[in-house]
Design a protein around this motif. Sequence first.
Motif, mmCIF file in Angstrom:
data_model
loop_
_atom_site.group_PDB
_atom_site.id
_atom_site.type_symbol
_atom_site.label_atom_id
_atom_site.label_comp_id
_atom_site.label_asym_id
_atom_site.label_seq_id
_atom_site.Cartn_x
_atom_site.Cartn_y
_atom_site.Cartn_z
ATOM 1 N N SER A 140 0.665 -1.179 0.136
ATOM 2 C CA SER A 140 -0.101 -0.044 -0.255
ATOM 3 C C SER A 140 0.876 1.347 0.000
ATOM 4 O O SER A 140 0.420 2.327 -0.636
ATOM 5 N N GLU A 171 -9.967 -2.198 2.298
ATOM 6 C CA GLU A 171 -9.232 -2.960 3.518
ATOM 7 C C GLU A 171 -9.138 -1.825 4.509
ATOM 8 O O GLU A 171 -9.267 -2.231 5.637
ATOM 9 N N ARG A 195 -1.845 7.390 6.785
ATOM 10 C CA ARG A 195 -0.724 6.895 5.636
ATOM 11 C C ARG A 195 -0.053 8.354 5.041
ATOM 12 O O ARG A 195 0.992 8.481 4.823
ATOM 13 N N ASP A 227 -6.740 -1.853 -3.777
ATOM 14 C CA ASP A 227 -6.099 -2.614 -2.902
ATOM 15 C C ASP A 227 -7.391 -3.282 -1.886
ATOM 16 O O ASP A 227 -8.074 -2.671 -1.125
HETATM 17 MG MG MG Z 1 -2.054 -3.054 2.404
#
Ligand code: MG
Length: 447
Positions: free
Chosen positions: A97, A120, A129, A166
């Motif tokens: 990711s 996710e 992030r 993802d």
């Molecule tokens: Mg990931």
Amino acid sequence: MKQQRARYVCQSCGYQSAKWLGRCPECGEWNSMVEELVTPVSKLDLPESPPIPIDAIETRDLPRLKTGLSELDRVLGGGIVPGSAILIGGAPGIGKSTLMMQTLSYLSGQKVPTLYVSGEESAEQIKLRANRLGISSPFLYILTENALEAILRGIEKARPKVVVVDSIQTLYTGEIPSAPGSVSQVRETAGRLVHLAKRENLAIFIIGHLTKEGAIAGPRLLEHIVDTVLYFEGEKGHNHRILRAIKNRFGSTNEIGVFEMQERGLAEVSNPSQVFLAERPTNVPGSVVISTLEGTRPILVELQALVTPSSLALPRRTSIGIDPYRLALLVAILEKRVGLNLGHQDIFFNVAGGIRVDEPGADLGIIVAIASSLLNKAVPFKCILLGEVGLTGEVRSINQPEIRLIEAKKMGFDKAILPKNNIRHIKYKDLEIIGVKVIKEAFQYLF
Ligand code: MG
Ligand code: TYD
């Protein structure tokens, strides 16, 4: 609604059977058949193309989007090809990711519209992030969604040029009743995404998890429907990550990209030799350096062997980073052709830094590392070893010795032991070169 039938589907290769089987007859996997309601896969409505003579085909350089990470560009074959589907596999937590987020960050910084679809993580988690990576751009869209139909609508709305999904195992389409991650879901959702990529000429990265056996979870058939398959690897406890192409319709599969996971994301490692040799001990028996070729790039890596008397009837042979069969073969050659007795010794073998070496040019290095540990004699610190070893103990020539030598010299090595057959073609004379025809000659020189 399409007609549905209950079927047993192998979760490894996608083989279907009307009744349950303990072992898949197609791929040989045990206990992999799971009952699924199978819907006939939707047909791709691509335009028909007639056969044409080969000299009527025009070639042109593929337009490519740079990702801002030259290590990733290299593995992709020079950048992202619009209209291509790229599968990225890797163990959880390896940094898939993160890698994709950084890529989209760069592209959106170039005003390329991008979309990150996550099934996710929540939007907040993604934002966290992104903050950590210092990412913020009006050209980067985020969509947290699992339903394929909603994702397709989202893509239509945001009109991105590059999409990241993802992960494929979290997607599902309402047209199939099986659970997300099952073979039919993965196949159908991936198939539709790839189709969309071709039709809209946008690039799609599909993230896939690896099973504990190391295959992309679910199906190998996923690898067939995409254009490019990349694996993101790394050893637990190491910060180095290696990106490897397993399949690439738009480039070579030999290239690797090397990264290091840092506090603020993945940093490129443009000089891998330095990293892999950073913690090399000085003048210790069992440690040897070889210059291995990864695609077009020579990389110096340290091989380590530990040979100790065994208390077992069947001594241990453990290898990390090289093929265990190759190790067994080279041990047999050492015993027969050099006369070393390894029958009562445990042999542990490791390639330092978590890299994998599978070219035959490493043979001589492997053999010398084992002998060095057994005899308790160190190999000269600034000497590299190159050569394939045959069953009669002959040292066979390797490809592209010169660029390997240049890399060794650059890293401060001053000696190289090489197959004699390679020497006469070598013009590079900045290191002392010792040519050997059989293993014994190398041993006479070293021990
Ligand atoms: Mg990931
Ligand atoms: P991630 O990209 O979430 O992995 P994947 O998608 O393959 O499961 O990365 C997870 C790990 O990387 C996590 O253990 C934290 C670490 N990490 C860093 O060390 N630095 C960073 O800047 C980021 C974003 C993650």
